[in-house]
Design an enzyme around this catalytic site. Structure first.
Site, PDB file in Angstrom:
ATOM      1  N   PRO A 140       0.821  -1.410   0.021  1.00  0.00           N
ATOM      2  CA  PRO A 140      -0.086  -0.081   0.162  1.00  0.00           C
ATOM      3  C   PRO A 140       0.942   1.282   0.045  1.00  0.00           C
ATOM      4  O   PRO A 140       0.671   2.278  -0.592  1.00  0.00           O
ATOM      5  CB  PRO A 140      -0.853  -0.261   1.230  1.00  0.00           C
ATOM      6  CG  PRO A 140      -0.883  -1.756   1.444  1.00  0.00           C
ATOM      7  CD  PRO A 140       0.098  -2.188   1.058  1.00  0.00           C
ATOM      8  N   TYR A 141       2.011   1.101   0.726  1.00  0.00           N
ATOM      9  CA  TYR A 141       2.819   2.591   0.539  1.00  0.00           C
ATOM     10  C   TYR A 141       3.239   2.828  -0.780  1.00  0.00           C
ATOM     11  O   TYR A 141       3.077   3.796  -1.218  1.00  0.00           O
ATOM     12  CB  TYR A 141       3.963   2.183   1.769  1.00  0.00           C
ATOM     13  CG  TYR A 141       5.124   3.169   1.392  1.00  0.00           C
ATOM     14  CD1 TYR A 141       5.325   4.538   1.440  1.00  0.00           C
ATOM     15  CD2 TYR A 141       6.238   2.639   0.844  1.00  0.00           C
ATOM     16  CE1 TYR A 141       6.038   5.389   1.114  1.00  0.00           C
ATOM     17  CE2 TYR A 141       7.280   3.318   0.329  1.00  0.00           C
ATOM     18  CZ  TYR A 141       7.274   4.808   0.580  1.00  0.00           C
ATOM     19  OH  TYR A 141       8.186   5.906   0.178  1.00  0.00           O
ATOM     20  N   ALA A 142       3.832   1.779  -1.512  1.00  0.00           N
ATOM     21  CA  ALA A 142       4.453   2.006  -2.731  1.00  0.00           C
ATOM     22  C   ALA A 142       3.397   2.484  -3.592  1.00  0.00           C
ATOM     23  O   ALA A 142       3.515   3.258  -4.444  1.00  0.00           O
ATOM     24  CB  ALA A 142       5.146   0.614  -3.246  1.00  0.00           C
TER      25      ALA A 142
END
Length: 346
Positions: A140-142
């Protein structure tokens, strides 16, 4: 030149601010201090608040009408945390960034450098990438970084905005003058875990051991944070050359003198280092070997990648100055002085 640094009290943002100051560029810092440290803003114009706070952004530009560009470093960045809290990550990294750009446009600010991430790439079979490699973010961060880049490109296509996305590889080290460094006592990345293991006298856990690398551990392109910071200075100097103002066809939100354009540049060393190789380098620098134990991969982790591109050198005249060993040494020096620099030990 004066620049607004959103997220300028964090690890990278504060180092960028120091590099700007050293280069004669005046930083103005905006940070909500969720992860940043106010100590990193001493001696600088500082506004505590959120990038989505329109009235605050308006006040910053009213009080600093000579701000020439914006560096957007404000984001949550911990991969396993993003897996556990994707709603929080999309809200902080994407929704607020959209609001921020709207506030910039309303105030007539059109130059933005965006702190992106090399974690958005799909690496080739040899685990190298360049700026034209396909994207396949694995956490999710990426994905928040990839979504932001696409969102900014869409806006820049028709609105008076120019966006230079700098895709960072893996920062290590600290400001060589020890003004700033990693604000967390127990950072979650590999080098931080090695320092913790050494301090506690326990083995270092190699998380993930069956990746398609030369020794099975993940591979990264470790770049010194001061080198990242000086790349931002180079990008600010070259911004109008890379993304010149141009006439745009009249349309919604455009008119004479409108700007359109976005581009990306990788910031890495061009050398891949596995986690096991990083530990070997760490042990060589310290002279006190830390043993390793194998463990499973963390949620959201990937094999990794390193850049094969020379675009940063061609377009910015930039290349890394510091070695892996120097990055490790500066990280250790910062760990030793961190609590003296910071008021408290959060």
């Amino acid at each position: 030149m004066k620049v607004l640094i959103a997220g300028g009290a964090g690890y990278i943002g504060s180092t960028v601010a120091s590099a700007c100051s050293d280069a004669g560029i005046t930083p103005v810092v905006l940070d909500n201090l969720v992860t940043g440290r106010q100590e990193f803003t001493h001696g600088r114009a500082f506004y505590k608040g959120d990038i989505a706070d329109g009235p605050l952004i308006d006040r910053i530009f009213a009080e600093h009408p000579d701000i020439d560009a914006v560096v957007h470093c404000a984001a949550l960045i911990v991969v396993p945390e993003s897996v556990a809290d994707p709603v929080g990550y999309y809200r902080a990294n994407v929704a607020k960034s959209l609001e921020f750009v709207g506030h910039l446009l309303r105030n007539g600010r059109t130059r933005m450098i965006f702190s992106s991430s090399a974690s958005i790439y799909a690496a080739d079979a040899d685990l190298t990438v360049d700026e034209n490699s396909p994207l396949d973010p694995q956490s999710p961060y990426a994905r928040t970084k990839a979504v932001c880049e696409a969102m900014f490109a869409d806006i820049a296509a028709t609105q008076p905005l120019r966006v230079l996305s700098l895709r960072y590889f893996n920062p290590i080290g600290a400001d060589p003058k020890m003004r700033t460094g990693l604000q967390l006592r127990r950072p979650s990345h590999a080098l931080g875990k090695m320092i913790q293991a050494q301090e506690e006298g326990v083995p270092f856990r190699v998380t993930g051991t069956d990746y398609p690398t030369r020794d099975g551990s993940g591979i990264r392109d470790y770049v010194h944070v001061w080198d990242l910071a000086t790349a931002h200075v180079a990008a600010l100097r070259a911004f109008d050359t890379l993304l010149p103002e141009r006439e745009a066809e009249p349309g919604p939100g455009t008119g004479p003198g409108a700007v359109a354009g976005s581009t990306v540049i990788n910031l890495g060393t061009g050398r891949g280092t596995t986690v096991r190789e990083l530990l070997d380098a760490f042990n060589e620098v310290t002279g006190t070997p830390v043993p390793a134990v194998d463990a499973g991969a963390r949620p959201g982790d990937a094999a990794g990648a390193y850049t094969r591109s020379d675009r940063a050198e061609r377009l910015l005249g930039w290349r890394p100055r510091y070695s892996l060993a120097e990055g490790i040494r500066h990280s250790l020096e910062w760990a030793a002085v961190r609590e003296d620099v910071l008021d408290g030990s959060a």
